[in-house]
Design an enzyme around this catalytic site. Structure first.
Site, PDB file in Angstrom:
ATOM      1  N   LYS A  39       0.846  -1.213   0.000  1.00 32.40           N
ATOM      2  CA  LYS A  39       0.000   0.000   0.000  1.00 32.40           C
ATOM      3  C   LYS A  39       0.876   1.257   0.000  1.00 32.40           C
ATOM      4  CE  LYS A  39      -3.660  -2.592   2.286  1.00 32.40           C
ATOM      5  NZ  LYS A  39      -4.316  -2.976   3.543  1.00 32.40           N
TER       6      LYS A  39
ATOM      7  N   ASP B  38     -10.782   2.577   4.106  1.00 33.11           N
ATOM      8  CA  ASP B  38     -11.120   1.162   3.944  1.00 33.11           C
ATOM      9  C   ASP B  38     -12.629   0.964   3.847  1.00 33.11           C
ATOM     10  OD1 ASP B  38      -8.875  -0.448   3.698  1.00 33.11           O
ATOM     11  OD2 ASP B  38      -8.456  -0.446   5.846  1.00 33.11           O
TER      12      ASP B  38
ATOM     13  N   GLN C  82      -4.495  -1.792   9.836  1.00 29.65           N
ATOM     14  CA  GLN C  82      -4.291  -3.099   9.212  1.00 29.65           C
ATOM     15  C   GLN C  82      -4.785  -4.211  10.138  1.00 29.65           C
ATOM     16  OE1 GLN C  82      -3.105  -3.649   5.989  1.00 29.65           O
ATOM     17  NE2 GLN C  82      -3.772  -5.726   6.428  1.00 29.65           N
TER      18      GLN C  82
END
Ligand code: NDP
Length: 311
Positions: free
Chosen positions: A53, A120, A97
């Protein structure tokens, strides 16, 4: 018959090319979108995901920040870090994460992310906007699947679609996006009875189960579009031999490496489906580019709404 392969790599590059001028326009307005990744502990897979990412941010000229608390971090400490990122002007996207260490209350941490920075798309408020048909920041993997369908001109309106899996991050938002695109959607899960009977009636099958190669040709109506979200690393030689029985090159590669990545869809399905995403190289690359897209969008919405209209 052999299915048309819906490559995610080619589409990813297309979307990067579309994002680049938006990033330039933001830069002219003095805004460089910034993504902060919070990675607690030293899970090797998570480290690889976060690194890819960050690399994507660099490729596109976005700023990135890595926050790396130890595996012993507490919920309160993580909440303080999230609040700090929420307040920072140079941070447009905050990603936590998963998985978090077991002592951490993951739900509390995810819900602490400012919904305007929730790139997200996991926050209940963003899920709620999606339910209401007014999506803001949408979960990246399902958003990537919709791009695959749209950019390959797969008809969705009126189609019978089945989503296998009902997780908050893939299955549920996926079903909502398909429904809003006017598909007739069925959601299946581990308690669904006679799964093949349901899937065989579907024009579009999205598999997000986390079960290596479970979806075999008997599940699929010939000519259907099959989207394989699953990413499963297999190391068992017996399993590999059964999955790759008719795919000698992949079996060879498994033997050389001692492992292979397979989807939730059996590779033999490519012989009867009309179109299918490969694993790897299908949905996976789309997830990261949609994260970049969400970060650019979050920066525009929060810091430069006028720039959006000019691009
Ligand atoms: P979860 O484990 O959270 O959810 C799995 C879902 O599948 C659950 O709803 C479960 O049902 C259902 N399920 C499991 N086994 C069966 C079965 N035998 N029959 C019917 N339904 C079943 O997984 P995620 O949604 O997080 O991820 C799914 C897959 O997608 C994984 O392989 C993951 O690695 C991959 N993934 C890939 C991404 C990408 O970028 N390509 C991104 C995110 C995930 P129930 O609810 O009843 O338990």
């Amino acid at each position: 018959m052999s299915a048309r392969i819906l490559s995610g790599n080619a589409l990813r590059d297309q979307i990067y090319a579309e994002l680049a001028p938006q990033v330039k326009a933001l830069a002219r307005a003095g805004v460089i979108p910034g993504l902060a990744a919070l990675l607690a502990g030293d899970n090797p897979a998570s480290r690889i995901y976060v690194r890819s990412k960050i690399a994507a941010c660099e490729k596109l000229g976005l700023q990135s920040f890595e926050i790396l608390p130890p595996a012993t971090v507490t919920t309160e400490e993580l909440l303080a870090m999230v609040n700090d990122l929420n307040r920072r002007e140079d941070v447009d996207g905050v990603l936590v994460q998963m998985p978090l260490p077991p002592q951490v209350d993951a739900k509390r941490v995810l819900e602490a992310v400012d919904p305007a920075k929730d790139v997200d798309g996991f926050h209940p408020l963003n899920l709620g906007w999606l339910v209401a048909g007014r999506p803001r920041l949408v979960a990246c993997t399902p958003a990537g699947v919709m791009e695959i369908l749209k950019r390959n001109s797969i008809p969705v309106s009126g189609a019978r679609a089945v989503v296998l899996g009902r997780s908050d991050i893939v299955g549920k938002p996926m079903a909502l996006l398909l429904m809003h695109a006017d598909a007739t959607v069925t959601i299946c899960h581990s308690k669904t009875r006679d799964l093949p009977q349901v899937t065989r009636q579907s024009d579009i099958v999205v598999a997000a189960l986390g079960r290596p190669a479970m979806i075999t040709p008997e599940f699929i109506c010939p000519g259907a579009t099959v989207i394989d979200v699953g990413i499963n690393r297999i190391t068992d030689p017996v399993l590999a031999e059964s999955i790759f029985a008719r795919h000698p090159a992949r079996l060879e590669s498994f033997r050389a490496k001692g492992s292979a990545v397979v989807g939730d869809v059996h590779p033999d399905v490519a012989e009867i489906a009309g179109a299918i995403t490969p694993v790897p190289g299908g949905v996976g690359p789309m997830t990261i580019v949609m994260l970049m897209s969400n970060t650019v969008k979050a920066a525009r919405m929060r810091r430069a709404p006028r720039v959006a209209a000019e691009v």
